[in-house]
Design a protein around this motif. Structure first.
Motif, PDB file in Angstrom:
ATOM      1  N   LEU A 175       0.826  -1.207   0.000  1.00  0.00           N
ATOM      2  CA  LEU A 175       0.000   0.000   0.000  1.00  0.00           C
ATOM      3  C   LEU A 175       0.863   1.260   0.000  1.00  0.00           C
ATOM      4  CD1 LEU A 175      -2.874  -0.940   2.488  1.00  0.00           C
ATOM      5  CD2 LEU A 175      -3.134  -0.348   0.069  1.00  0.00           C
ATOM      6  N   GLN A 176       1.945   1.247   0.772  1.00  0.00           N
ATOM      7  CA  GLN A 176       2.817   2.424   0.813  1.00  0.00           C
ATOM      8  C   GLN A 176       3.485   2.660  -0.534  1.00  0.00           C
ATOM      9  OE1 GLN A 176       3.511   4.620   3.891  1.00  0.00           O
ATOM     10  NE2 GLN A 176       3.558   5.594   1.876  1.00  0.00           N
ATOM     11  N   GLU A 177       3.783   1.582  -1.249  1.00  0.00           N
ATOM     12  CA  GLU A 177       4.392   1.729  -2.569  1.00  0.00           C
ATOM     13  C   GLU A 177       3.389   2.241  -3.593  1.00  0.00           C
ATOM     14  OE1 GLU A 177       6.795  -1.030  -5.854  1.00  0.00           O
ATOM     15  OE2 GLU A 177       6.139  -1.865  -3.929  1.00  0.00           O
ATOM     16  N   ALA A 178       2.115   1.864  -3.445  1.00  0.00           N
ATOM     17  CA  ALA A 178       1.107   2.280  -4.418  1.00  0.00           C
ATOM     18  C   ALA A 178       0.561   3.672  -4.150  1.00  0.00           C
ATOM     19  CB  ALA A 178      -0.049   1.272  -4.434  1.00  0.00           C
ATOM     20  N   ILE A 179       0.684   4.165  -2.917  1.00  0.00           N
ATOM     21  CA  ILE A 179       0.131   5.468  -2.544  1.00  0.00           C
ATOM     22  C   ILE A 179       1.254   6.500  -2.585  1.00  0.00           C
ATOM     23  CG2 ILE A 179      -0.963   6.774  -0.684  1.00  0.00           C
ATOM     24  CD1 ILE A 179      -2.367   4.245   0.167  1.00  0.00           C
ATOM     25  N   PRO A 180       1.035   7.662  -3.179  1.00  0.00           N
ATOM     26  CA  PRO A 180       2.095   8.664  -3.317  1.00  0.00           C
ATOM     27  C   PRO A 180       2.591   9.202  -1.985  1.00  0.00           C
ATOM     28  CG  PRO A 180      -0.011   9.537  -4.042  1.00  0.00           C
ATOM     29  CD  PRO A 180      -0.207   8.081  -3.825  1.00  0.00           C
ATOM     30  N   ALA A 181       3.665   9.979  -2.040  1.00  0.00           N
ATOM     31  CA  ALA A 181       4.486  10.346  -0.886  1.00  0.00           C
ATOM     32  C   ALA A 181       3.753  11.074   0.236  1.00  0.00           C
ATOM     33  CB  ALA A 181       5.665  11.190  -1.357  1.00  0.00           C
ATOM     34  N   PRO A 182       2.963  12.111   0.040  1.00  0.00           N
ATOM     35  CA  PRO A 182       2.485  12.801   1.238  1.00  0.00           C
ATOM     36  C   PRO A 182       1.626  11.931   2.129  1.00  0.00           C
ATOM     37  CG  PRO A 182       1.789  13.970  -0.759  1.00  0.00           C
ATOM     38  CD  PRO A 182       2.444  12.700  -1.173  1.00  0.00           C
ATOM     39  N   ILE A 183       1.057  10.883   1.584  1.00  0.00           N
ATOM     40  CA  ILE A 183       0.150  10.029   2.352  1.00  0.00           C
ATOM     41  C   ILE A 183       0.968   8.919   3.014  1.00  0.00           C
ATOM     42  CG2 ILE A 183      -1.904   8.586   2.268  1.00  0.00           C
ATOM     43  CD1 ILE A 183      -2.714   9.993  -0.280  1.00  0.00           C
ATOM     44  N   SER A 184       0.817   8.779   4.323  1.00  0.00           N
ATOM     45  CA  SER A 184       1.504   7.726   5.074  1.00  0.00           C
ATOM     46  C   SER A 184       0.519   6.606   5.403  1.00  0.00           C
ATOM     47  CB  SER A 184       2.097   8.287   6.365  1.00  0.00           C
ATOM     48  OG  SER A 184       1.069   8.778   7.205  1.00  0.00           O
ATOM     49  N   VAL A 185       1.043   5.393   5.432  1.00  0.00           N
ATOM     50  CA  VAL A 185       0.230   4.207   5.698  1.00  0.00           C
ATOM     51  C   VAL A 185       0.663   3.630   7.038  1.00  0.00           C
ATOM     52  CG1 VAL A 185      -0.457   1.920   4.901  1.00  0.00           C
ATOM     53  CG2 VAL A 185      -0.013   3.740   3.238  1.00  0.00           C
ATOM     54  N   SER A 186      -0.289   3.489   7.961  1.00  0.00           N
ATOM     55  CA  SER A 186      -0.030   2.909   9.282  1.00  0.00           C
ATOM     56  C   SER A 186      -0.816   1.614   9.410  1.00  0.00           C
ATOM     57  CB  SER A 186      -0.427   3.875  10.397  1.00  0.00           C
ATOM     58  OG  SER A 186       0.255   5.106  10.263  1.00  0.00           O
ATOM     59  N   ILE A 187      -0.271   0.699  10.183  1.00  0.00           N
ATOM     60  CA  ILE A 187      -0.931  -0.590  10.395  1.00  0.00           C
ATOM     61  C   ILE A 187      -0.644  -1.053  11.811  1.00  0.00           C
ATOM     62  CG2 ILE A 187       0.994  -2.037   9.629  1.00  0.00           C
ATOM     63  CD1 ILE A 187      -1.126  -3.808   8.194  1.00  0.00           C
ATOM     64  N   ALA A 188      -1.581  -1.761  12.393  1.00  0.00           N
ATOM     65  CA  ALA A 188      -1.436  -2.296  13.751  1.00  0.00           C
ATOM     66  C   ALA A 188      -0.945  -3.739  13.663  1.00  0.00           C
ATOM     67  CB  ALA A 188      -2.765  -2.233  14.502  1.00  0.00           C
ATOM     68  N   HIS A 189       0.248  -3.979  14.194  1.00  0.00           N
ATOM     69  CA  HIS A 189       0.807  -5.326  14.196  1.00  0.00           C
ATOM     70  C   HIS A 189       0.337  -6.095  15.434  1.00  0.00           C
ATOM     71  CE1 HIS A 189       3.376  -4.469  10.769  1.00  0.00           C
ATOM     72  NE2 HIS A 189       3.722  -3.324  11.358  1.00  0.00           N
ATOM     73  N   ILE A 190       0.306  -7.390  15.311  1.00  0.00           N
ATOM     74  CA  ILE A 190      -0.215  -8.257  16.370  1.00  0.00           C
ATOM     75  C   ILE A 190       0.919  -9.107  16.923  1.00  0.00           C
ATOM     76  CG2 ILE A 190      -1.817 -10.128  16.919  1.00  0.00           C
ATOM     77  CD1 ILE A 190      -3.652  -9.119  14.764  1.00  0.00           C
ATOM     78  N   ASN A 191       1.048  -9.101  18.239  1.00  0.00           N
ATOM     79  CA  ASN A 191       1.984  -9.996  18.915  1.00  0.00           C
ATOM     80  C   ASN A 191       1.305 -11.350  19.150  1.00  0.00           C
ATOM     81  OD1 ASN A 191       3.949  -8.010  19.062  1.00  0.00           O
ATOM     82  ND2 ASN A 191       3.192  -7.242  21.014  1.00  0.00           N
ATOM     83  N   LEU A 192       1.937 -12.418  18.711  1.00  0.00           N
ATOM     84  CA  LEU A 192       1.354 -13.749  18.867  1.00  0.00           C
ATOM     85  C   LEU A 192       1.522 -14.301  20.279  1.00  0.00           C
ATOM     86  CD1 LEU A 192       2.343 -15.423  15.475  1.00  0.00           C
ATOM     87  CD2 LEU A 192       0.236 -14.219  16.085  1.00  0.00           C
ATOM     88  N   HIS A 193       2.505 -13.811  21.028  1.00  0.00           N
ATOM     89  CA  HIS A 193       2.722 -14.262  22.409  1.00  0.00           C
ATOM     90  C   HIS A 193       2.549 -13.051  23.311  1.00  0.00           C
ATOM     91  CE1 HIS A 193       5.438 -16.544  25.507  1.00  0.00           C
ATOM     92  NE2 HIS A 193       4.194 -16.371  25.912  1.00  0.00           N
ATOM     93  N   VAL A 194       1.480 -13.034  24.107  1.00  0.00           N
ATOM     94  CA  VAL A 194       1.114 -11.864  24.899  1.00  0.00           C
ATOM     95  C   VAL A 194       1.138 -12.246  26.372  1.00  0.00           C
ATOM     96  CG1 VAL A 194      -0.613 -10.082  25.267  1.00  0.00           C
ATOM     97  CG2 VAL A 194      -0.348 -11.103  23.008  1.00  0.00           C
ATOM     98  N   GLN A 195       1.760 -11.409  27.170  1.00  0.00           N
ATOM     99  CA  GLN A 195       1.806 -11.604  28.611  1.00  0.00           C
ATOM    100  C   GLN A 195       0.618 -10.909  29.267  1.00  0.00           C
ATOM    101  OE1 GLN A 195       3.844 -13.590  29.991  1.00  0.00           O
ATOM    102  NE2 GLN A 195       5.315 -13.910  28.325  1.00  0.00           N
TER     103      GLN A 195
END
Length: 521
Positions: free
Chosen positions: A189-209
């Motif tokens: 998505l970041q490669e397909a969307i031009p520069a001023p627009i930033s792409v954020s995503i929420a990563h998931i931890n598989l092992h959670v305390q």
């Protein structure tokens, strides 16, 4: 001429031969190849996390749709673990299957829970969790092309502004079954969307305390990281400035996303049917229904706090908070644990006028059509009990955020008790009339107070002298009913003599009396 019975119902032969459509969420239950199961749920990685944490007793939690593959997964996982590690299967969850069932795991003294299938990712309070999502395939190039073309954020649409409202950032949300390719999706998505627009995503931890430092293997603190890492995720106050891309099909997560972010433009992509669409209109209608539910809660005087979870961190402080604000508002509250909700269970509590559900975000928003009483969330209850409710469409479902905002507003709430003690009538938007609210408890919010009402329970000491009277809406409701149960005939009926009953199965009891009766016939 009257129509036959088959005019309004299907024949028995048609019902038996009718094909059954399998829901997409249960696709993992059709797999019977051990190698495919290992890859689909990442069993070698889960075994590595178990050995790295030195967990001796492991509980495997499965939703109902994955029970057919629970035993094969159990056998495969045992081959990757040392013989001294004990593994148990939790086949039935106490509440929602998306939540970690810590209570059932503690029944077998488990050190860790391996949660399979869809999960709501709410932090736990006692046990660590290892998530094993199903890895569903997705065409990343088609997904990126469909979302950027639909939203007008692609580089080929240079003549089209990023968004009509000028929003210049993209936040990617996804179903957990596509978590294994989240970083590839963000990069594409970041490669397909031009520069001023930033792409954020929420990563998931598989092992959670767990959040609380109660487990010997997981000395976590209140500042422990939740399942969603915050390194690429914007703050909640800044989310309204984002365009949201959701990857997944119709689900409670998508519905809650639309309701909790009404100011955002949401575009969804379903990898199963390779379709993208703009999610509009549904959030406004849902918010209107929630606002009507808040108005019903504002007219209620007796509340029931429904415990919909026992494993989410901070659920006990939240229940204490609800009891406190209800007592401050001179409302009567009952705390009820009913497990999985259904209209028949809650219909037994007719004297309760409104319910407050304490559950995970995916199970908090309940459709009130089938229930007799309205069901609100903790945030909606605080809104309903405020002297001058002003709702801008904002809805909060996270426990930690609700408690933090309540702590900030605590100095302002200390002087609001006088507003609840006046006897001025309040106008109801539901009935269009003025109503006098009932007052329970004392000015300090206590539930015990001397009262002369007819609905009070009388407390007597051992000598039979009149003591304190306890306010009870349930007793008041019982006194107003025509039928109050079976008549009590104390000291009037002599008890019957105990005798041995029948034994065996219904088609052939083994007692002599039944055999003699059958012989006479």
């Amino acid at each position: 001429m009257l129509a036959g019975p088959t005019a309004f119902s299907s024949s028995a032969q048609e019902v038996i031969s009718r094909p059954v459509a399998i829901a997409p969420a249960s696709l993992g239950a059709q797999c019977d190849d051990p190698a495919q199961l290992e890859h689909l749920y990442g069993l070698p990685q889960a075994a590595q996390e178990i050995q790295a944490g030195d967990y001796k007793r492991v509980a495997l939690q499965f939703p109902d749709e994955l029970l057919p593959v629970s035993v094969p997964i159990f056998r495969i996982l045992k081959t990757h673990l040392e013989p001294d590690r004990q593994v148990f299967i939790l086949a039935d969850t106490s509440y929602g299957s998306c939540c970690v069932d810590e209570v059932a795991a503690q029944h077998v003294n488990a050190d860790v829970v391996v949660h399979f299938g869809h999960a709501c990712l709410t932090p736990t309070s006692r046990l660590p969790v290892i998530y094993a999502f199903s890895k569903q395939p997705i065409d990343i190039l088609h997904c990126v092309h469909s979302l950027t073309e639909l939203s007008g954020t692609g580089g080929n649409n240079s003549s089209t502004p990023p968004h009509p409202e000028g929003k210049a950032n993209v936040l990617v949300k996804y179903d957990v079954m596509y978590a294994h390719q989240s970083e590839q999706i963000r990069a594409a998505l970041q490669e397909a969307i031009p520069a001023p627009i930033s792409v954020s995503i929420a990563h998931i931890n598989l092992h959670v305390q767990p959040i609380h430092a109660e487990h010997k293997q997981a000395p976590a603190s209140e500042d422990s990281a939740p399942p969603l890492t915050k390194e690429d995720q914007p703050a909640p106050a800044e989310v309204d400035n984002f365009i949201i891309f959701y990857i997944g099909g119709e689900s409670l997560g998508l519905s809650n996303l639309l309701i909790t972010h009404p100011a955002c433009s949401v575009y969804s992509y379903n990898p199963l049917d390779r379709s993208a669409r703009t999610e509009t209109g549904r959030s406004n209608k849902a918010l209107m229904r929630r606002y009507a539910t808040v108005q019903k809660a504002r007219d209620a005087d007796v509340f029931g706090i429904l415990v919909g979870t026992l494993g989410i961190a901070s659920y006990l402080p939240l229940i204490s908070r609800l009891r406190e604000i209800l007592a401050r508002g001179r409302k009567k509250s009952y705390t009820i644990s009913v497990g999985k909700l259904n209209p028949a269970k809650l219909a037994n509590f007719v004297e309760i006028e409104c319910f407050v559900l304490v559950a995970c975000p995916e199970n908090s928003l309940i459709d009130n059509k089938e229930f007799m009483q309205p069901i609100v969330t903790p945030y909606e209850l605080e809104l309903a009990l405020s002297p001058e409710p002003r709702w801008t469409g904002r809805l909060v479902l996270d426990f930690k955020q609700i408690l933090s905002e309540a702590a900030e507003a605590e100095p302002r709430e200390n002087g609001s008790e006088e507003e609840f003690d006046n006897d001025q009538p309040a106008f109801s938007l539901m009935t269009g009339k003025y109503r006098h609210a009932k007052k329970y408890g004392g000015p300090q919010g206590t539930s015990l107070s001397p009262t002369s009402g007819d609905g009070a329970l009388t407390l007597r000491n051992q000598g039979g002298q009149l003591g304190l009277r306890l306010e009870s809406p349930a007793a008041e409701f019982l006194q107003g009913r025509t039928f109050q149960g079976l008549e009590r005939r104390l000291d009037e009926d002599t008890p019957s003599i105990l005798e041995q009953g029948r034994s065996g199965i219904a088609r052939g009891y083994s007692d002599d009396r039944h055999l003699s009766t059958a012989a006479e016939e």
